[in-house]
Design a protein around this motif. Structure first.
Motif, PDB file in Angstrom:
ATOM      1  N   GLU A  19     -10.581 -53.396  11.685  1.00  0.00           N
ATOM      2  CA  GLU A  19     -10.220 -54.651  12.352  1.00  0.00           C
ATOM      3  C   GLU A  19      -8.854 -55.157  11.872  1.00  0.00           C
ATOM      4  O   GLU A  19      -8.042 -55.642  12.664  1.00  0.00           O
ATOM      5  CB  GLU A  19     -11.291 -55.715  12.097  1.00  0.00           C
ATOM      6  CG  GLU A  19     -11.116 -56.974  12.891  1.00  0.00           C
ATOM      7  CD  GLU A  19     -11.181 -56.774  14.395  1.00  0.00           C
ATOM      8  OE1 GLU A  19     -10.494 -57.538  15.108  1.00  0.00           O
ATOM      9  OE2 GLU A  19     -11.889 -55.872  14.879  1.00  0.00           O
ATOM     10  N   ALA A  20      -8.591 -55.015  10.605  1.00  0.00           N
ATOM     11  CA  ALA A  20      -7.310 -55.466  10.049  1.00  0.00           C
ATOM     12  C   ALA A  20      -6.139 -54.702  10.661  1.00  0.00           C
ATOM     13  O   ALA A  20      -5.110 -55.301  10.989  1.00  0.00           O
ATOM     14  CB  ALA A  20      -7.315 -55.302   8.532  1.00  0.00           C
ATOM     15  N   LEU A  24      -3.071 -56.173  12.736  1.00  0.00           N
ATOM     16  CA  LEU A  24      -1.743 -55.894  12.219  1.00  0.00           C
ATOM     17  C   LEU A  24      -0.823 -55.338  13.301  1.00  0.00           C
ATOM     18  O   LEU A  24       0.347 -55.704  13.388  1.00  0.00           O
ATOM     19  CB  LEU A  24      -1.839 -54.907  11.061  1.00  0.00           C
ATOM     20  CG  LEU A  24      -0.575 -54.623  10.275  1.00  0.00           C
ATOM     21  CD1 LEU A  24      -0.061 -55.876   9.599  1.00  0.00           C
ATOM     22  CD2 LEU A  24      -0.846 -53.537   9.250  1.00  0.00           C
ATOM     23  N   ALA A  25      -1.357 -54.491  14.151  1.00  0.00           N
ATOM     24  CA  ALA A  25      -0.569 -53.871  15.220  1.00  0.00           C
ATOM     25  C   ALA A  25      -0.018 -54.907  16.202  1.00  0.00           C
ATOM     26  O   ALA A  25       0.954 -54.645  16.903  1.00  0.00           O
ATOM     27  CB  ALA A  25      -1.408 -52.836  15.957  1.00  0.00           C
ATOM     28  N   GLU A  34       7.264 -50.855  10.214  1.00  0.00           N
ATOM     29  CA  GLU A  34       6.939 -49.433  10.388  1.00  0.00           C
ATOM     30  C   GLU A  34       8.204 -48.599  10.602  1.00  0.00           C
ATOM     31  O   GLU A  34       8.312 -47.489  10.084  1.00  0.00           O
ATOM     32  CB  GLU A  34       5.968 -49.234  11.556  1.00  0.00           C
ATOM     33  CG  GLU A  34       4.591 -49.828  11.333  1.00  0.00           C
ATOM     34  CD  GLU A  34       3.802 -49.174  10.212  1.00  0.00           C
ATOM     35  OE1 GLU A  34       4.159 -48.076   9.745  1.00  0.00           O
ATOM     36  OE2 GLU A  34       2.804 -49.782   9.792  1.00  0.00           O
ATOM     37  N   GLU A  35       9.146 -49.127  11.353  1.00  0.00           N
ATOM     38  CA  GLU A  35      10.407 -48.414  11.554  1.00  0.00           C
ATOM     39  C   GLU A  35      11.149 -48.244  10.233  1.00  0.00           C
ATOM     40  O   GLU A  35      11.680 -47.174   9.940  1.00  0.00           O
ATOM     41  CB  GLU A  35      11.288 -49.160  12.561  1.00  0.00           C
ATOM     42  CG  GLU A  35      10.800 -49.055  13.986  1.00  0.00           C
ATOM     43  CD  GLU A  35      11.597 -49.922  14.951  1.00  0.00           C
ATOM     44  OE1 GLU A  35      12.519 -50.652  14.505  1.00  0.00           O
ATOM     45  OE2 GLU A  35      11.281 -49.889  16.153  1.00  0.00           O
ATOM     46  N   ASP A  50      -2.295 -46.967  11.356  1.00  0.00           N
ATOM     47  CA  ASP A  50      -3.506 -46.289  10.886  1.00  0.00           C
ATOM     48  C   ASP A  50      -3.376 -44.770  10.904  1.00  0.00           C
ATOM     49  O   ASP A  50      -4.156 -44.073  10.264  1.00  0.00           O
ATOM     50  CB  ASP A  50      -4.746 -46.758  11.644  1.00  0.00           C
ATOM     51  CG  ASP A  50      -4.679 -46.506  13.134  1.00  0.00           C
ATOM     52  OD1 ASP A  50      -3.571 -46.345  13.667  1.00  0.00           O
ATOM     53  OD2 ASP A  50      -5.748 -46.474  13.769  1.00  0.00           O
ATOM     54  N   GLU A  51      -2.391 -44.233  11.599  1.00  0.00           N
ATOM     55  CA  GLU A  51      -2.136 -42.796  11.561  1.00  0.00           C
ATOM     56  C   GLU A  51      -1.286 -42.404  10.347  1.00  0.00           C
ATOM     57  O   GLU A  51      -1.361 -41.286   9.870  1.00  0.00           O
ATOM     58  CB  GLU A  51      -1.420 -42.346  12.830  1.00  0.00           C
ATOM     59  CG  GLU A  51      -2.278 -42.436  14.075  1.00  0.00           C
ATOM     60  CD  GLU A  51      -1.484 -42.159  15.334  1.00  0.00           C
ATOM     61  OE1 GLU A  51      -1.954 -41.320  16.130  1.00  0.00           O
ATOM     62  OE2 GLU A  51      -0.415 -42.759  15.533  1.00  0.00           O
TER      63      GLU A  51
END
Length: 64
Positions: A19-20, A24-25, A34-35, A50-51
Motif C-alpha cells: 500500500e505504501a 508513493l507512486a 527515482e530519476e 517496487d521493481e
C-alpha cells in the motif's frame, strides 16, 4: 556500494509495504527522486519503485 543503494525505514509493525508503494507512486516528487536515484543504480528505463527497491532481511534490532 557501487550500484547498490539502501535506505533504512522505521515503520510500525503493521506497516503495509504494498500500500505504501502505491501511495508513493502518486507523489509528485517521487518521479524526480527515482530519476535521480537511477543515476546510481543499474535499472531499466521506466521501472517503478517496487521493481527497483527490495526489502532486505533484518539481521538485528537496536532496541525491542
Amino acid at each position: 556500494l557501487e550500484t547498490t543503494l539502501f535506505m533504512i525505514v522505521e515503520t510500525p509493525l503493521d506497516f503495509d509495504w504494498t500500500e505504501a508503494f502505491k501511495k508513493l507512486a502518486e507523489k509528485p516528487n517521487q518521479v524526480k527522486w527515482e530519476e535521480y536515484m537511477s543515476l546510481f543504480q543499474q535499472v531499466k528505463a521506466g521501472q517503478s519503485s517496487d521493481e527497483k527497491w527490495r526489502q532486505m532481511k533484518r539481521i538485528f534490532y537496536l532496541y525491542e
